[in-house]
Design an enzyme around this catalytic site. Structure first.
Site, PDB file in Angstrom:
ATOM      1  N   HIS A  77      -1.690  55.166  -2.659  1.00 35.04           N
ATOM      2  CA  HIS A  77      -0.298  55.392  -3.056  1.00 35.04           C
ATOM      3  C   HIS A  77       0.533  54.940  -1.851  1.00 35.04           C
ATOM      4  O   HIS A  77       0.051  54.257  -0.977  1.00 35.04           O
ATOM      5  CB  HIS A  77      -0.028  56.885  -3.294  1.00 35.04           C
ATOM      6  CG  HIS A  77      -0.917  57.521  -4.303  1.00 35.04           C
ATOM      7  ND1 HIS A  77      -0.651  57.490  -5.646  1.00 35.04           N
ATOM      8  CD2 HIS A  77      -2.059  58.232  -4.175  1.00 35.04           C
ATOM      9  CE1 HIS A  77      -1.586  58.170  -6.299  1.00 35.04           C
ATOM     10  NE2 HIS A  77      -2.457  58.623  -5.438  1.00 35.04           N
ATOM     11  N   CYS A 137      -5.189  55.035  -8.112  1.00 34.40           N
ATOM     12  CA  CYS A 137      -5.822  56.352  -8.137  1.00 34.40           C
ATOM     13  C   CYS A 137      -6.344  56.780  -9.516  1.00 34.40           C
ATOM     14  O   CYS A 137      -7.449  56.409  -9.880  1.00 34.40           O
ATOM     15  CB  CYS A 137      -4.845  57.377  -7.555  1.00 34.40           C
ATOM     16  SG  CYS A 137      -5.670  58.815  -6.892  1.00 34.40           S
TER      17      CYS A 137
END
Ligand code: GLN
Length: 264
Positions: free
Chosen positions: A207, A95
């Protein structure tokens, strides 16, 4: 055998359980009697801390933390990280980290943050009013040679399950995407690309954390790191992944992918 995991800015970059990636790598090594030490590559770390690192892990971060990290990483530390990744040191970046490895990140508010330019991609946040990309994500790894290596390891298509939460949208230049989105937003919610893959660096919006949900990726990173360090072919012993497998099956069912028969 032993491996050193370099963890980028643990206190600033570890959103949505990304520290689970470090724990997963550590445990999967220890269960195979491979010693592990973890080096924190944070603001207090000197540039020499990068030297002996065998695997690099970078997690997500909010825009404000990303800016602090970039200020610290500029210059010799950025060069050390670049040298590592260019030389084939495996890494996993989630991310906010891939956003930093690209050319720049434009946050929702404030100035553009210059990145390392290691990955040919740019990331832009369309503004505070824009909808964030939140939810479970499923994608197939398509980057070569990673996809072929994983297919050999698994005996099936490598399917990744994760969770994404990002405002920024990433647009790839010449770097190859990590995979093709099956469900979720991926890089930008438009072109079905997810993440990026360069040398042995895996960059993703997933994630989850990523590695416990997709342990084959952890094993791929460990295997690459050992082969690079010891300059010999390595076959990892199998671990008992029944629980991870059951979790993946149940997640795919929840997401209505009953037709995927993933083993790990
Ligand atoms: N700050 C970035 C964004 O919102 C990254 C978020 C994250 O790492 N979870 O796009």
């Amino acid at each position: 055998m032993e491996l050193i995991i370099g963890w980028l800015y643990p206190n600033l970059m570890s959103t949505y359980g990304d520290r689970g990636n470090v724990i997963c790598l550590q445990r999967r090594c220890q269960w195979r009697n491979i010693d592990v030490s973890i080096v924190s590559l944070d603001r207090a770390a000197g540039v020499e801390s990068f030297d002996d690192v065998d695997i690099i892990v970078g997690g997500g971060a909010q825009d404000r933390q990303q800016e602090i990290v970039m200020r610290d990483l500029k210059g010799i530390k950025a060069e050390a990280l670049r040298t590592k990744l260019e030389s084939g040191t495996p890494g996993v970046f989630t991310c906010g980290s891939p956003q930093l490895l690209g050319h720049y990140y434009e946050p929702a508010l404030g100035q553009r943050i210059e990145g390392l330019g290691l990955l040919d991609l740019v990331s832009k946040h369309p503004g505070v009013e824009a909808q964030r990309c939140i939810g479970n994500v499923v994608f197939e790894i398509t980057a070569s040679p990673l996809a072929e290596e994983l297919q050999t390891m698994l005996g099936e298509k490598p399917i990744v399950i994760g969770f994404e939460n990002h405002g920024g949208r990433t647009y790839l230049g010449k770097v190859s995407s990590l995979g093709k989105v099956i469900k979720g937003y991926g890089n930008n919610g438009e072109d079905k690309t997810e993440g990026a893959f360069y040398r042995n660096a895996i960059a993703t919006y997933a994630h989850g954390p990523l590695l416990p949900k997709n342990p084959f990726l952890a094993d791929w990173l460990i295997q690459k790191a050992l082969q690079k360090k010891y300059q010999t072919d390595i076959t990892l012993t199998k671990l008992q992944d029944e629980l991870a497998l059951a979790a993946r099956k149940s997640m795919l069912q929840r997401l209505e992918f009953n037709d995927f028969k993933t083993k790990v």
